[in-house]
Every structure is written in structure tokens, then in C-alpha cells.
Design a protein around this motif. Structure first.
Motif, PDB file in Angstrom:
ATOM      1  N   TYR A   1     -13.487 -25.417  20.271  1.00 19.40           N
ATOM      2  CA  TYR A   1     -14.302 -24.599  19.367  1.00 19.40           C
ATOM      3  C   TYR A   1     -15.029 -23.470  20.089  1.00 19.40           C
ATOM      4  O   TYR A   1     -15.166 -22.369  19.560  1.00 19.40           O
ATOM      5  CB  TYR A   1     -15.323 -25.468  18.637  1.00 19.40           C
ATOM      6  N   GLY A   2     -15.519 -23.764  21.307  1.00 23.84           N
ATOM      7  CA  GLY A   2     -16.227 -22.729  22.059  1.00 23.84           C
ATOM      8  C   GLY A   2     -15.319 -21.537  22.318  1.00 23.84           C
ATOM      9  O   GLY A   2     -15.693 -20.383  22.114  1.00 23.84           O
TER      10      GLY A   2
ATOM     11  N   SER B   1     -14.712 -19.602  19.181  1.00 28.07           N
ATOM     12  CA  SER B   1     -15.856 -18.763  18.817  1.00 28.07           C
ATOM     13  C   SER B   1     -15.883 -17.508  19.676  1.00 28.07           C
ATOM     14  O   SER B   1     -16.168 -16.410  19.170  1.00 28.07           O
ATOM     15  CB  SER B   1     -17.168 -19.511  19.016  1.00 28.07           C
TER      16      SER B   1
ATOM     17  N   VAL C   1     -23.023 -18.963  23.003  1.00 24.16           N
ATOM     18  CA  VAL C   1     -21.872 -19.872  22.934  1.00 24.16           C
ATOM     19  C   VAL C   1     -21.470 -20.307  24.342  1.00 24.16           C
ATOM     20  O   VAL C   1     -21.169 -21.478  24.586  1.00 24.16           O
ATOM     21  CB  VAL C   1     -20.693 -19.189  22.209  1.00 24.16           C
ATOM     22  N   LEU C   2     -21.513 -19.353  25.292  1.00 21.66           N
ATOM     23  CA  LEU C   2     -21.149 -19.687  26.671  1.00 21.66           C
ATOM     24  C   LEU C   2     -22.054 -20.786  27.225  1.00 21.66           C
ATOM     25  O   LEU C   2     -21.611 -21.649  27.986  1.00 21.66           O
ATOM     26  CB  LEU C   2     -21.258 -18.442  27.552  1.00 21.66           C
TER      27      LEU C   2
ATOM     28  N   SER D   1     -23.563 -23.052  25.430  1.00 22.06           N
ATOM     29  CA  SER D   1     -23.642 -24.228  24.577  1.00 22.06           C
ATOM     30  C   SER D   1     -22.693 -25.343  24.977  1.00 22.06           C
ATOM     31  O   SER D   1     -23.028 -26.515  24.847  1.00 22.06           O
ATOM     32  CB  SER D   1     -23.361 -23.837  23.123  1.00 22.06           C
ATOM     33  N   GLY D   2     -21.485 -24.984  25.461  1.00 23.22           N
ATOM     34  CA  GLY D   2     -20.453 -25.992  25.713  1.00 23.22           C
ATOM     35  C   GLY D   2     -20.969 -27.131  26.566  1.00 23.22           C
ATOM     36  O   GLY D   2     -20.925 -28.305  26.171  1.00 23.22           O
TER      37      GLY D   2
ATOM     38  N   ASP E   1     -21.157 -32.591  20.890  1.00 20.89           N
ATOM     39  CA  ASP E   1     -20.178 -31.525  20.744  1.00 20.89           C
ATOM     40  C   ASP E   1     -19.506 -31.617  19.378  1.00 20.89           C
ATOM     41  O   ASP E   1     -18.920 -32.637  19.051  1.00 20.89           O
ATOM     42  CB  ASP E   1     -19.121 -31.671  21.845  1.00 20.89           C
TER      43      ASP E   1
ATOM     44  N   TYR F   1     -20.649 -24.499  16.268  1.00 24.63           N
ATOM     45  CA  TYR F   1     -20.094 -23.165  16.494  1.00 24.63           C
ATOM     46  C   TYR F   1     -19.909 -22.414  15.183  1.00 24.63           C
ATOM     47  O   TYR F   1     -20.131 -21.204  15.109  1.00 24.63           O
ATOM     48  CB  TYR F   1     -18.779 -23.272  17.259  1.00 24.63           C
TER      49      TYR F   1
ATOM     50  N   GLY G   1     -19.285 -22.047  31.616  1.00 28.38           N
ATOM     51  CA  GLY G   1     -19.818 -21.020  30.715  1.00 28.38           C
ATOM     52  C   GLY G   1     -21.191 -20.533  31.123  1.00 28.38           C
ATOM     53  O   GLY G   1     -21.481 -19.333  31.053  1.00 28.38           O
TER      54      GLY G   1
END
Lengths: 168, 487
Positions: free
Chosen positions: B43-44, B47, B94-95, B97-98, B107, B112, B453
Motif C-alpha cells: 500500500y505504501g 500511495s 507516507v515514507l 509511515s511504513g 499496517d 493509506y 522510507g
């Protein structure tokens, strides 16, 4: 004459309902008064010959949303919350603000509000609902469509928040 | 007569980035539904692809600048700038968040999706030319952010953060909506250019009522940019929310709210500008003072950054008070610099906080200079930029803001603003002192090496911060060109 009477009747229902909705202690009573207030608004819509809004107001707000409100209130135990001391300590400040606003409004009513000239009356041929459709799917197509994203976000958010842990 | 029901190709080109993001947001949820527990979660990456695509599509939209969908949107330089800025802020979040989500075992695709939808709302907001679109965009962005703030549902701090943000935020939005209703009643329109025409006409609506309507809308927007006296939610919400979400909240939604504040007040309410200038003046000063002085006493670094973001909102309000083209350019430049330095600082916090965000006090950073020289150096770049040290984006940001203020003869506001930024240096430098001058405590385990990320986000933000400080013209030329808002 009769119009004026009905206007004041509906306006009174709207304002008094709203005032009672925020001052009643029991949440169920608040919701019932809110229904009264919404019915008053629906009446005002009807007097403006906005039949569609009148119907939508009753079906959606009074019929749909408020019933949901009542369900939620009855499912959640609000008795404990009603016994808590309510946040009314700051009422003098609120009162001062309201009086200030009222004074300003009275002053400007004295001067005359100078509202814009009313728009030309809609064509008599097309019905009320048809006119709304033309505006909604013509000029306001984008807001109408983007509002669906808003609803989607709200639904996803509600599911994320309400999901049970073991269902993850 | 049915022509107007069918949008033109130009309409779609101008709205393409938001369409792409909506499609990807939905796609992520669909993919998640078909995945098994042990399968990889892309998902990352998806996104990031969506956000990169949206940035790419923003350029053809800009080359085709103009109104879209019956004047509901207006794609111009100003809107495009903020659109891209919001996409970049979201990509950085987003970077970060993973790793955070896998560390907290949370997760999932919805996270996302919500970020992408939130960005859709911000894109709608910054290009809106209609108060209705402003409202819908703001609500999409806000509701997604409320949920993100409480995404770790079993964490008490998350719950507090989400609930406070949701209740106060809905209240603020109600003010905005009430103001919009008043404006519609007074001018008969929700279109920004038509409102301007009505207010500037020979026979304008009653000024007290117009002022009340403008004030109601200002309350709603001031809440979103956390300006005094509507800033009280900020520290609690930023502290309680997951660190990458705080990074996102402090950049994207804030930049979008500033953009629409500038657009509404500089176009629709321009005819009554002289009346709201004193209000902005006082708000700007009070926001700077409250943010900076409250930050002095903070021990938690997320709270510190929250108060610092209030102070920065104050600086930006100074540039808006200037009410000039150069003021608007200064707002644009500052928000770009602020996004990189603030998201960068939050990215570092995301990394250092550890599982369950145990280590978020300033004292926990002790000895970071020896333990992790790279992280410490990158965090130092962001903090120095937040102070406004030369060779960083923060320096030129402040420089242009105060230059715009002086050009508009706001001498006192400039002097007080500069004094404020001197106060601010103290609390940022304190973090640097703790990182480099104090020995690591045995209670705080050495953080794991930065990777993936978060490293990309840290290095990218640091490079952008330095580039903006050395070659400010890359952004400034565009900002200068787009600082005119065509009514």
C-alpha cells in the motif's frame, strides 16, 4: 395576512425548538426538540415554494437522521453523563457575546440590510424538482460528485474506528 | 440545453490529479480486501505511485490553467503551487509511515487510503473558487485527518487526540459554514468572484453583516491553521497522534487552510480589506507570542514542535497582514520551506520515538550526536532552519515575510516578529545542546539505525531545506509569478 401568521408560527417553532434542544438536560428531549425545530424549517421551506427541500427536510432529517440520533442515544447510556456537572460555567461570556451580536444586528437592521436584488423568477413551466435537477447536475455537478468522496471517507473512518480488534 | 451537463476535456485535465488520487485510494481498499494475512502489503508503494502521478498530472493542468466545472474550481499558479506542496507533504508522511505502522503492528490499507483521500480534499480546497467546494474539500481533508489522528485505536493518547480534534474541528467547521450561509444571504452567491463584485459594488450589503460573516469564516479557518485564540487543540492533538500523522497534519492540511484563507480574503473580501487588517495584525502577533513562549516550557518534543508550528502560523499571518502580492509570494515560499523542515523534524521524531512512542522527551535525545551522527545532523538541519539560520530555507522564508511586512509599513509587527524569532532560537537550540553536549542515559536504548522510507524522507527534506536556503529562486520565481490572485 395568513402568510405572515404561518411565517411567525414556523419561525417560532424553529427558534424555540433550537433553544430547547440545547438547554434540555435529557438527551432524548434534546433530540425531540431538534425534530420540532427541523419541522419548523421545513415549513419555512414550503412557504418559499421550495417543495423539494420541504420533502427532503422531512424525509431525510426528521425521518432518517433524527431517528438514527434517537437510536444512538438509547443504545448509549447517557444517564451518567446527564448527572455530570454540565459545562455552563462560562455562560456570562457567552451571554456577553450574544448581546454584542444582537446589538450589532439591531443596529444594522436599523440601517437597512440592503440585500441583493432577488434573482429573476424561475420559468413557470418547469417544476420545482426539475429545476433543482438542472442546477444540481449542471452548475453544481462537481460538488455533487465530490460529496460522494466525503461520504466515502466518513464511512471508511467510521469502520476503522468501530472495527473490533480480533476482526483485524 | 443539455450541453452543460457534460464536462469538457479541459475540465477533466484540470481535475485529473484528484481523480487519480481518488481512484488509487479506492483501489488500495479493494486490494486489501483480497489479501491474506501473510501476504505482502504494497500500500505504501501504491500511495507513493499515486502521489507521484498526481504531481505529474498537476503540470498539464497548470499548462491548461483556467476555471473548471462551471467555475467551481480555478486552476492557477497559486492553486497549483499548493496542490503540489500538499502532495509532497503527503508523500513524505507516507515514507515515514511504513516502518511506524509495522512497528506498532497496525499496517493496513485504510491508513493509506485515508491519507490519499485527505490529500484529495486539500487539492479541492486549494483550487476551489466556490465556497461550497471550499467546504466540501475542507471536510474531506478534516474527516480523514480526524480518523488518522486516532488510527491506533487501543492507544489512549491516540483516542484523546482524535476525540479532541474531532469535536473542536467540527465546531470550527460549523462556524465556517454559518459564515458561508450569511455570505450567500448577503450577496446571493457563493462564487468568490461574484462575492467580490457584490461587496465592491456601488451599493454593497450592510457592512456590519458582511463583517460578521467574514469573522465567522475567519474563526473556522483560523482554527484549521491553529491561530490564536483557536490554537489550544494543537499541542494535545499533535502529541497524541501517531508521529507520521502529526507530520502530515502539521504540513498538508495546514498549507491548504492557509491557501484558502489567503484566496478568500484576498479575492472575495478584498473590498473590505481595511476592516480586517487590524484583526489579522492582532491575531498574527498573539499567535507568534503564544506559540513561542509556550514552547519554552515544553519537555515533550512533539509538543515542542506543535507549539513551534503555532509560532510559524503566526509568522505566516504576518505576511498575510501585508496584503500585497509580495506578501502572498512570501506565504507560498514560507509554507514550502516550513513543510520540508517541519515534516523532516517529525520524521526524525518518528524514528527516534521507538515502539509505543516511549522516547518522545527532549531528554531522551541525549547523546544522539555520538550514537547516531547522521540522524542528529539531519535533525540539526531542520532545527536550524526552524530558527531561521542563513543557508536554510527557514532563513529566506522569514526574510521574505518581514520584507513584505516592511514594504506594507507594518514596522511594529516586523520588530515584534523578529524579537519573537529570537526567543524561538532558545528552545530549538536547547534540543541541539541536549543532542550534542549531554551524555546518553543508560535508560534510553540506542535507537536502531535509520533505514528505508524514513531515511529517504529525512534526506529528501534536508536536501530541500538546504536548496531553498541556497537557491531560493527555484521556488521564489514561481511564487512571485503566481502571487497575483485573479478575481
Amino acid at each position: 395576512m395568513l402568510d405572515t401568521f404561518f411565517f411567525y408560527a414556523f419561525a417560532l417553532l424553529t427558534v424555540a425548538g433550537a433553544a430547547l434542544a440545547v438547554t434540555m438536560r435529557s438527551a432524548v428531549h434534546c433530540a425531540v426538540w431538534l425534530i420540532a425545530s427541523l419541522l419548523g424549517t421545513a415549513g419555512l421551506f414550503l412557504m418559499q415554494q421550495a417543495e423539494f427541500l420541504f420533502a427532503a427536510q422531512i424525509v431525510l432529517y426528521v425521518g432518517g437522521i433524527m431517528v438514527l440520533f434517537l437510536f444512538v442515544i438509547m443504545l448509549v447510556n447517557l444517564e451518567a453523563a446527564a448527572r455530570e456537572r454540565q459545562m455552563r460555567k462560562r455562560w456570562p461570556i457567552a451571554l456577553a457575546g450574544v448581546l454584542l451580536l444582537a446589538a450589532g444586528l439591531a443596529r444594522s437592521l436599523e440601517e437597512g440590510i440592503r440585500l441583493p436584488a432577488p434573482r429573476p423568477a424561475p420559468e413557470a413551466a418547469a417544476g420545482n424538482v426539475q429545476q433543482i435537477a438542472t442546477v444540481l447536475f449542471g452548475e453544481y455537478l462537481l460538488p455533487f460528485e465530490v460529496a460522494s468522496v466525503l461520504l466515502l471517507v466518513a464511512i471508511v473512518g467510521a469502520i476503522v474506528m468501530a472495527q473490533r480488534e480480533d476482526a483485524r | 440545453m443539455y450541453d452543460k451537463f457534460i464536462p469538457t476535456a479541459a475540465d477533466y485535465v484540470r481535475f485529473a490529479p484528484e481523480i487519480l488520487l481518488t481512484v488509487f485510494g479506492t483501489l488500495i481498499m479493494l486490494i486489501e480486501a483480497g489479501r491474506k494475512e501473510d501476504q505482502r502489503r504494497p500500500y505504501g508503494i501504491l500511495s507513493l505511485i499515486a502521489l507521484a502521478g498526481a504531481i505529474y498530472l498537476a503540470f498539464p493542468a497548470y499548462n491548461n490553467a483556467g476555471p473548471a466545472f462551471q467555475g467551481m474550481l480555478i486552476v492557477d499558479g497559486f492553486g497549483t503551487f499548493f496542490r503540489v506542496l500538499c502532495y509532497v507533504a503527503a508523500a513524505l508522511a507516507v515514507l515515514c509511515s511504513g516502518q511506524y505502522l509495522s512497528r506498532e503492528k497496525a499496517d493496513s490499507g485504510e491508513y493509506y487510503s485515508l491519507i490519499l483521500f485527505s490529500v484529495v480534499g486539500q487539492g479541492v480546497m486549494v483550487t476551489a473558487n466556490e465556497l461550497l467546494m471550499v467546504f466540501i474539500g475542507l471536510e474531506i481533508s478534516s474527516i480523514a485527518t480526524y480518523v488518522l489522528a486516532g488510527f491506533l485505536r487501543d492507544d489512549q493518547r491516540n483516542n484523546e487526540s482524535a476525540l479532541k480534534y474531532f469535536l473542536l474541528g467540527s465546531f470550527a467547521t460549523a462556524f465556517l459554514l454559518y459564515g458561508i450561509a450569511w455570505i450567500y444571504g448577503l450577496t446571493g452567491s457563493t462564487d468568490l468572484s461574484l462575492i467580490r463584485a457584490a461587496l465592491g459594488s456601488a451599493n454593497p450589503p450592510n457592512v456590519i453583516l458582511t463583517g460578521t460573516a467574514a469573522a465567522l469564516m475567519f474563526v473556522g479557518l483560523a482554527f484549521k491553521v491553529s491561530a490564536f485564540p483557536f490554537q489550544i487543540w494543537t499541542p494535545d492533538v499533535y502529541q497524541g497522534a501517531p508521529a507520521p500523522v502529526s507530520a502530515f497534519m502539521s504540513a498538508g492540511p495546514k498549507a491548504a487552510a492557509f491557501a484558502i484563507l489567503v484566496r478568500i480574503f484576498m479575492t472575495a473580501f478584498e473590498p473590505i480589506a481595511a476592516r480586517w487588517e487590524p484583526i489579522l495584525w492582532v491575531t498574527a502577533l498573539a499567535t507568534m507570542v503564544v506559540g513561542n513562549f509556550a514552547a519554552l516550557a515544553q519537555v515533550n518534543i512533539k509538543r515542542l514542535l506543535a507549539y513551534s508550528s503555532i509560532a510559524h502560523a503566526g509568522y505566516i499571518l504576518v505576511a498575510i497582514t501585508a496584503q500585497s502580492q509580495i506578501g502572498i509570494s512570501a506565504v507560498m515560499f514560507y509554507l514550502a520551506a516550513y513543510t520540508f523542515m517541519n515534516v523532516g523534524a517529525f520524521a526524525a521524531v518518528t524514528h527516534l520515538a521507538g515502539k509505543d512512542e516511549k522516547y518522545v522527551n527532549i531528554e531522551d535525545l541525549a547523546g544522539l550526536g555520538q550514537r547516531q551522527p547522521v540522524t542528529a545532523a539531519l535533525l540539526s538541519v531542520f532545527l536550524l532552519s526552524l530558527i531561521g539560520v542563513p543557508l536554510t530555507g527557514g532563513f529566506f522564508g522569514k526574510f521574505y515575510i518581514f520584507k513584505a511586512a516592511l514594504d506594507s509599513n507594518l514596522v511594529w509587527l516586523t520588530v515584534l516578529g523578529l524579537l519573537n524569532s529570537a526567543v524561538a532560537a532558545y528552545y530549538y537550540l536547547r534540543v541541539l545542546v541536549v543532542m550534542y553536549m549531554q551524555d546518553a542515559s543508560a535508560e534510553v536504548p540506542a535507537p536502531k539505525p535509520v533505514s528505508g522510507g524514513i531515511l529517504v524522507a529525512l534526506v529528501g527534506s534536508a536536501v530541500a531545506t538546504v536548496i531553498l536556503g541556497v537557491f531560493p529562486s527555484v521556488i521564489l520565481n514561481f511564487a512571485g509569478k503566481s502571487g497575483t490572485l485573479n478575481p
